[in-house]
Scaffold this active site. Structure first.
Site, PDB file in Angstrom:
ATOM      1  N   GLY A   1      -5.002   0.628  17.025  1.00 42.68           N
ATOM      2  CA  GLY A   1      -5.367   2.036  16.940  1.00 42.68           C
ATOM      3  C   GLY A   1      -6.466   2.305  15.922  1.00 42.68           C
TER       4      GLY A   1
ATOM      5  CB  SER B   1     -10.233  -0.327  17.946  1.00 42.51           C
ATOM      6  OG  SER B   1      -9.485  -1.491  18.053  1.00 42.51           O
ATOM      7  N   GLY B   2     -12.750   0.711  16.240  1.00 36.52           N
ATOM      8  CA  GLY B   2     -13.848   1.672  16.303  1.00 36.52           C
ATOM      9  C   GLY B   2     -14.192   2.286  14.962  1.00 36.52           C
TER      10      GLY B   2
ATOM     11  CG  HIS C   1     -12.069  -2.823  22.102  1.00 39.86           C
ATOM     12  ND1 HIS C   1     -12.562  -3.124  20.860  1.00 39.86           N
ATOM     13  CD2 HIS C   1     -10.846  -2.297  21.897  1.00 39.86           C
ATOM     14  CE1 HIS C   1     -11.680  -2.787  19.940  1.00 39.86           C
ATOM     15  NE2 HIS C   1     -10.618  -2.282  20.546  1.00 39.86           N
TER      16      HIS C   1
ATOM     17  CG  ASP D   1     -15.687  -4.315  20.417  1.00 41.25           C
ATOM     18  OD1 ASP D   1     -15.930  -3.397  21.215  1.00 41.25           O
ATOM     19  OD2 ASP D   1     -14.540  -4.601  20.013  1.00 41.25           O
TER      20      ASP D   1
END
Ligand SMILES: *[C@@H]1O[C@H](CO)[C@@H](O)[C@H](O)[C@H]1NC(C)=O
Ligand SMILES: *[C@@H]1O[C@H](CO)[C@@H](O)[C@H](O)[C@H]1NC(C)=O
Length: 231
Positions: free
Chosen positions: A193, A195-196, A69, A112
């Site tokens: 922020g 994420s990942g 995402h 994801d």
């Protein structure tokens, strides 16, 4: 002591107390600088010209893993960062190609995960090192750590300048909203922020990718979801 003065102190105490409960990665602490040399700050150029950020992590000299995402028009990875205002010795490398998981579902966030192929090899150093991925036979993790430059408070619209980290305890996978996820319960955990970024567990390997927060329609605590890295 005057009533005024007492009130002032009370307000101060309440405010500070509030910060203790809501300030944070959410609920974390500043990481020891460069103690997580695999952490990547991902700059994403969006179609509307804006720049947004995600986290990511270095797998080897050529690849970074992040969340699907976090897709954007183009990307730059920044390596060797602790405080992103301090640009000493940072490596900035553009991304040649992005490979979102083929079965990424943007409705329920299943799978994801995204791989980014760097346009030039990362130069490894004390502050820039890859992380190993968990594989078959590594068992089910329970105590993990998440790090990122995401907001430290839901009400603050800015990223954290320094890398923050927080411990999370995973709940049983069957309590997750869909398959292929790890989850933790409660506000403490990754925020906007983050994420990942990687879910790093007891053995120091990456087991998951920070994905999204899930709130059941019937209420209950927020559930942080991490995409399971396939073996
Ligand atoms: C994506 O997830 C939604 C919600 O779980 C589901 O209804 C839909 O079928 C999924 N899409 C695909 C392509 O699997
Ligand atoms: C976080 O987890 C690490 C490693 O499992 C542990 O050593 C540390 O004490 C924990 N810190 C907190 C604040 O719970």
């Amino acid at each position: 002591m005057s009533i005024h003065c007492q009130l002032l102190i009370l307000i101060l105490v309440l405010t500070l107390d509030d910060q203790v409960h809501t300030g944070e990665i959410i609920g974390g602490r500043e990481a020891v600088p460069h103690s997580r040399p695999y952490m990547v700050l991902l700059e994403r150029s969006m179609q509307d010209g804006e720049t947004r950020h995600c986290g990511g992590f270095l797998l080897n000299e050529d690849f970074v893993m992040t969340a699907a995402h976090c897709q954007a028009s183009s990307y730059t990875v920044v390596l060797g960062v602790h405080n992103f205002r301090n640009s000493n010795e940072l490596q900035r490398i553009s991304v040649e190609q992005a490979f979102p998981h083929k079965e990424y579902n943007e409705t329920d966030f299943n799978n994801d995960i995204m791989l980014l192929k760097l346009s030039a090899k990362a130069k490894l150093s004390k502050n820039v090192q890859p992380i190993a991925l968990a594989g078959r036979g590594d068992g089910s993790p329970k105590s993990c750590i998440v790090s990122g430059w995401g907001r430290t408070d839901e009400n603050i619209p800015y990223m954290s300048v320094v890398l923050m980290e927080v411990n999370v305890t995973l709940i049983e996978s069957k309590q997750c909203p869909t398959n292929n996820m790890y989850c933790s319960k409660g506000v403490t955990g990754p925020g906007k922020g983050d994420s990942g970024g990687p879910l790093v567990c007891e053995d120091g390997k990456a087991y998951g990718v920070v994905s999204h927060d899930f709130r059941s329609e019937s209420g209950g605590p927020v559930i942080h979801c991490f995409a399971k890295i396939p073996d």
